[in-house]
Design a protein around this motif. Structure first.
Motif, PDB file in Angstrom:
ATOM      1  N   LEU A 266      24.990   6.984  46.870  1.00 11.56           N
ATOM      2  CA  LEU A 266      23.624   6.474  46.955  1.00 11.56           C
ATOM      3  C   LEU A 266      23.083   6.609  48.377  1.00 11.56           C
ATOM      4  CD1 LEU A 266      21.513   5.215  45.129  1.00 11.56           C
ATOM      5  CD2 LEU A 266      22.345   2.979  45.832  1.00 11.56           C
TER       6      LEU A 266
ATOM      7  N   ASN B  13      13.498   9.121  44.171  1.00  8.64           N
ATOM      8  CA  ASN B  13      14.495   8.169  44.677  1.00  8.64           C
ATOM      9  C   ASN B  13      14.845   7.106  43.640  1.00  8.64           C
ATOM     10  OD1 ASN B  13      14.607   9.524  47.076  1.00  8.64           O
ATOM     11  ND2 ASN B  13      13.306   8.097  48.181  1.00  8.64           N
TER      12      ASN B  13
ATOM     13  N   PHE C  27      30.011   4.902  44.511  1.00  9.41           N
ATOM     14  CA  PHE C  27      28.598   4.649  44.214  1.00  9.41           C
ATOM     15  C   PHE C  27      27.796   4.415  45.490  1.00  9.41           C
ATOM     16  CE2 PHE C  27      25.383   1.277  43.489  1.00  9.41           C
ATOM     17  CZ  PHE C  27      24.455   2.040  42.799  1.00  9.41           C
TER      18      PHE C  27
ATOM     19  N   LEU D 175      22.553   7.226  39.292  1.00  8.72           N
ATOM     20  CA  LEU D 175      23.846   6.944  39.912  1.00  8.72           C
ATOM     21  C   LEU D 175      24.422   5.613  39.435  1.00  8.72           C
ATOM     22  CD1 LEU D 175      23.249   8.220  43.544  1.00  8.72           C
ATOM     23  CD2 LEU D 175      24.733   9.223  41.815  1.00  8.72           C
TER      24      LEU D 175
ATOM     25  N   TRP E 154      17.071   8.646  41.060  1.00  8.04           N
ATOM     26  CA  TRP E 154      18.429   8.820  41.593  1.00  8.04           C
ATOM     27  C   TRP E 154      19.201   7.503  41.528  1.00  8.04           C
ATOM     28  CZ3 TRP E 154      21.568  12.575  42.002  1.00  8.04           C
ATOM     29  CH2 TRP E 154      21.130  13.855  42.306  1.00  8.04           C
ATOM     30  N   VAL E 155      18.559   6.406  41.914  1.00  6.30           N
ATOM     31  CA  VAL E 155      19.240   5.107  41.904  1.00  6.30           C
ATOM     32  C   VAL E 155      19.685   4.751  40.489  1.00  6.30           C
ATOM     33  CG1 VAL E 155      18.914   2.626  42.252  1.00  6.30           C
ATOM     34  CG2 VAL E 155      18.105   4.238  43.979  1.00  6.30           C
TER      35      VAL E 155
END
Length: 159
Positions: free
Chosen positions: A115, A84, A111, A91, A87-88
């Motif tokens: 997210l 996670n 975004f 992105l 991913w943050v």
């Protein structure tokens, strides 16, 4: 008394926010305008100080924890464990790189939607879309019409 990691982080947060709050009193006051340039930093720092104090109280109530879980071994275990967070950051990097082309309004909506979808699952896509449209659209309208701030527009879209 032994402090857990959360208590140390909360102490650092309160000290840093407190130091910045003290430093905000050195912000020059211009002779024009109605609102002091230090007003918004103080509001935000006040909120951070309040939340940091709550965090500190909760972490002190909890007391010391048992030994932390062992770090994952191997690249795939590391990626799986920190999925996670990765991913943050990924992105957000894509958002920052796309910002000059698509602009703040469209870029931020995409975004936030991506997210929420990546972290919350694809099953709630309509809710994620509504949250992205309302939150980013509201913030854009507040800054553009309420505060008169020009937010970055994209070279491809002009918005």
């Amino acid at each position: 008394m032994t402090l857990n990691r959360d208590a140390w982080v909360a102490i650092a947060l309160v000290l840093i926010a407190g130091g910045l709050m003290v430093a905000s009193f050195d912000i020059r006051e211009p002779d024009y305008g109605q609102l002091s340039p230090a007003a918004w930093p103080r509001v935000i720092l006040g909120a951070v100080l309040l939340l940091g104090a709550i965090y500190l109280v909760q972490s002190l109530r909890e007391g010391p924890r048992a030994a932390a879980q062992a770090a994952p071994e191997g690249l795939m275990a590391f990626i799986s464990h920190w999925r996670n967070v990765l991913w943050v950051f990924a992105l957000f990097l894509i958002y920052l790189l796309a910002l000059p082309f698509v602009g703040m309004l469209i870029g931020a909506m995409v975004f936030v939607f991506l997210l929420l979808t990546v972290l919350g699952g694809i099953g709630r896509t309509p809710i994620h879309l509504a949250i992205a449209l309302v939150s980013v659209g509201g913030m854009w309208a507040l800054f553009t019409y309420g505060l008169g701030v020009l937010l970055p527009s994209g070279s491809l879209t002009g918005i």
